[in-house]
Write a protein that holds these residues in place. Structure first.
Motif, PDB file in Angstrom:
ATOM      1  N   PHE A  46       0.847  -1.198   0.000  1.00  0.00           N
ATOM      2  CA  PHE A  46       0.000   0.000   0.000  1.00  0.00           C
ATOM      3  C   PHE A  46       0.879   1.243   0.000  1.00  0.00           C
ATOM      4  CE2 PHE A  46      -2.304  -3.383   2.035  1.00  0.00           C
ATOM      5  CZ  PHE A  46      -3.519  -3.349   1.382  1.00  0.00           C
ATOM      6  N   SER A  47       1.093   1.861  -1.169  1.00  0.00           N
ATOM      7  CA  SER A  47       1.971   3.020  -1.234  1.00  0.00           C
ATOM      8  C   SER A  47       1.826   3.757  -2.542  1.00  0.00           C
ATOM      9  CB  SER A  47       3.408   2.576  -1.082  1.00  0.00           C
ATOM     10  OG  SER A  47       4.294   3.586  -1.414  1.00  0.00           O
ATOM     11  N   PRO A  48       1.263   4.896  -2.657  1.00  0.00           N
ATOM     12  CA  PRO A  48       0.197   5.438  -1.849  1.00  0.00           C
ATOM     13  C   PRO A  48      -1.142   4.823  -2.223  1.00  0.00           C
ATOM     14  CG  PRO A  48       0.790   6.996  -3.550  1.00  0.00           C
ATOM     15  CD  PRO A  48       1.734   5.827  -3.675  1.00  0.00           C
ATOM     16  N   ASP A  49      -1.170   4.027  -3.281  1.00  0.00           N
ATOM     17  CA  ASP A  49      -2.369   3.283  -3.673  1.00  0.00           C
ATOM     18  C   ASP A  49      -2.094   1.803  -3.458  1.00  0.00           C
ATOM     19  OD1 ASP A  49      -3.702   5.614  -4.667  1.00  0.00           O
ATOM     20  OD2 ASP A  49      -2.394   5.516  -6.420  1.00  0.00           O
ATOM     21  N   PHE A  50      -3.094   0.995  -3.682  1.00  0.00           N
ATOM     22  CA  PHE A  50      -2.916  -0.449  -3.578  1.00  0.00           C
ATOM     23  C   PHE A  50      -2.094  -0.963  -4.762  1.00  0.00           C
ATOM     24  CE2 PHE A  50      -4.282  -4.678  -4.859  1.00  0.00           C
ATOM     25  CZ  PHE A  50      -3.961  -5.395  -3.723  1.00  0.00           C
ATOM     26  N   HIS A  51      -1.041  -1.679  -4.478  1.00  0.00           N
ATOM     27  CA  HIS A  51      -0.245  -2.364  -5.488  1.00  0.00           C
ATOM     28  C   HIS A  51      -0.002  -3.785  -5.005  1.00  0.00           C
ATOM     29  CE1 HIS A  51       0.817   1.913  -6.252  1.00  0.00           C
ATOM     30  NE2 HIS A  51       0.538   1.519  -7.472  1.00  0.00           N
ATOM     31  N   LEU A  52       0.332  -4.659  -5.924  1.00  0.00           N
ATOM     32  CA  LEU A  52       0.469  -6.069  -5.594  1.00  0.00           C
ATOM     33  C   LEU A  52       1.739  -6.378  -4.812  1.00  0.00           C
ATOM     34  CD1 LEU A  52      -0.470  -9.026  -5.938  1.00  0.00           C
ATOM     35  CD2 LEU A  52       0.843  -9.067  -8.064  1.00  0.00           C
ATOM     36  N   TYR A  53       2.842  -5.745  -5.152  1.00  0.00           N
ATOM     37  CA  TYR A  53       4.141  -6.198  -4.665  1.00  0.00           C
ATOM     38  C   TYR A  53       5.022  -5.014  -4.279  1.00  0.00           C
ATOM     39  CZ  TYR A  53       8.700  -8.417  -4.769  1.00  0.00           C
ATOM     40  OH  TYR A  53       9.936  -8.862  -4.432  1.00  0.00           O
ATOM     41  N   GLY A  54       5.815  -5.173  -3.252  1.00  0.00           N
ATOM     42  CA  GLY A  54       6.754  -4.133  -2.856  1.00  0.00           C
ATOM     43  C   GLY A  54       7.583  -4.545  -1.667  1.00  0.00           C
ATOM     44  N   TYR A  55       8.184  -3.557  -1.020  1.00  0.00           N
ATOM     45  CA  TYR A  55       9.075  -3.792   0.108  1.00  0.00           C
ATOM     46  C   TYR A  55       8.791  -2.794   1.226  1.00  0.00           C
ATOM     47  CZ  TYR A  55      11.915  -6.388  -3.238  1.00  0.00           C
ATOM     48  OH  TYR A  55      12.346  -7.286  -4.171  1.00  0.00           O
ATOM     49  N   ARG A  56       8.991  -3.219   2.460  1.00  0.00           N
ATOM     50  CA  ARG A  56       9.066  -2.309   3.606  1.00  0.00           C
ATOM     51  C   ARG A  56      10.531  -1.920   3.715  1.00  0.00           C
ATOM     52  NH1 ARG A  56       5.791  -1.808   8.183  1.00  0.00           N
ATOM     53  NH2 ARG A  56       4.299  -1.489   6.495  1.00  0.00           N
ATOM     54  N   PHE A  57      10.807  -0.640   3.902  1.00  0.00           N
ATOM     55  CA  PHE A  57      12.198  -0.197   4.019  1.00  0.00           C
ATOM     56  C   PHE A  57      12.383   0.675   5.246  1.00  0.00           C
ATOM     57  CE2 PHE A  57      10.120   3.062   1.460  1.00  0.00           C
ATOM     58  CZ  PHE A  57      10.617   4.240   1.971  1.00  0.00           C
ATOM     59  N   ARG A  58      13.644   0.830   5.640  1.00  0.00           N
ATOM     60  CA  ARG A  58      14.013   1.682   6.773  1.00  0.00           C
ATOM     61  C   ARG A  58      15.102   2.632   6.282  1.00  0.00           C
ATOM     62  NH1 ARG A  58      14.636  -1.775  11.109  1.00  0.00           N
ATOM     63  NH2 ARG A  58      16.335  -2.772  10.004  1.00  0.00           N
ATOM     64  N   VAL A  59      14.985   3.912   6.647  1.00  0.00           N
ATOM     65  CA  VAL A  59      16.001   4.909   6.289  1.00  0.00           C
ATOM     66  C   VAL A  59      16.535   5.562   7.563  1.00  0.00           C
ATOM     67  CG1 VAL A  59      15.029   5.397   4.013  1.00  0.00           C
ATOM     68  CG2 VAL A  59      14.302   6.759   5.956  1.00  0.00           C
ATOM     69  N   ARG A  60      17.792   5.975   7.487  1.00  0.00           N
ATOM     70  CA  ARG A  60      18.418   6.715   8.588  1.00  0.00           C
ATOM     71  C   ARG A  60      19.088   7.958   8.051  1.00  0.00           C
ATOM     72  NH1 ARG A  60      20.170   2.492  13.032  1.00  0.00           N
ATOM     73  NH2 ARG A  60      19.122   0.799  12.006  1.00  0.00           N
ATOM     74  N   ALA A  61      18.923   9.045   8.770  1.00  0.00           N
ATOM     75  CA  ALA A  61      19.596  10.303   8.483  1.00  0.00           C
ATOM     76  C   ALA A  61      20.120  10.821   9.814  1.00  0.00           C
ATOM     77  CB  ALA A  61      18.652  11.301   7.842  1.00  0.00           C
ATOM     78  N   LYS A  62      21.416  10.771   9.983  1.00  0.00           N
ATOM     79  CA  LYS A  62      22.067  11.117  11.259  1.00  0.00           C
ATOM     80  C   LYS A  62      21.533  10.194  12.352  1.00  0.00           C
ATOM     81  CE  LYS A  62      22.920  15.818   9.847  1.00  0.00           C
ATOM     82  NZ  LYS A  62      22.747  17.209  10.101  1.00  0.00           N
ATOM     83  N   THR A  63      20.822  10.720  13.343  1.00  0.00           N
ATOM     84  CA  THR A  63      20.310   9.859  14.427  1.00  0.00           C
ATOM     85  C   THR A  63      18.833   9.528  14.260  1.00  0.00           C
ATOM     86  OG1 THR A  63      19.809  11.791  15.780  1.00  0.00           O
ATOM     87  CG2 THR A  63      21.982  10.790  16.069  1.00  0.00           C
ATOM     88  N   ASP A  64      18.172  10.094  13.260  1.00  0.00           N
ATOM     89  CA  ASP A  64      16.747   9.860  13.042  1.00  0.00           C
ATOM     90  C   ASP A  64      16.549   8.697  12.065  1.00  0.00           C
ATOM     91  OD1 ASP A  64      16.145  12.055  14.655  1.00  0.00           O
ATOM     92  OD2 ASP A  64      16.288  13.418  12.944  1.00  0.00           O
TER      93      ASP A  64
END
Length: 97
Positions: A46-64
């Motif tokens: 779900f990103s930003p509409d419904f799609h069949l396939y994708g990934y969950r990801f994590r990003v870091r910028a400095k300490t956030d």
């Protein structure tokens, strides 16, 4: 069931929606973020509409850090992504057109 799973995987790879392609798209869209990590595959996505396939990801910028979803749109053959709400970097979500 294994043949169906193998066929689906082959279609996804041939369509250009590999994890490396997703990481490359995120790196292009988020040049100020130094660490982008794919956490796991998503069915459905779900990103930003419904799609069949994708990934969950994590990003870091400095300490956030934040989580998001990047999804393959089969009709446009492009990646779309969104940062999940409630995280410090959720403001990085691209504006919708």
């Amino acid at each position: 069931m294994t043949r169906k799973a193998a066929a689906l995987l082959a279609c996804l790879v041939l369509a250009g929606c590999t994890g490396q392609d997703a990481s490359t798209r995120l790196a292009q869209d988020l040049p100020n973020v130094k660490n982008i990590e794919l956490v796991h595959a998503r069915f459905p996505c779900f990103s930003p509409d419904f799609h069949l396939y994708g990934y969950r990801f994590r990003v870091r910028a400095k300490t956030d850090w934040s989580f998001g979803d990047i999804c393959w749109n089969f009709s446009t053959r492009q990646w779309t992504w969104v940062m999940l709400h409630g995280y410090v970097l959720s403001h990085l979500t691209p504006a919708t057109h």
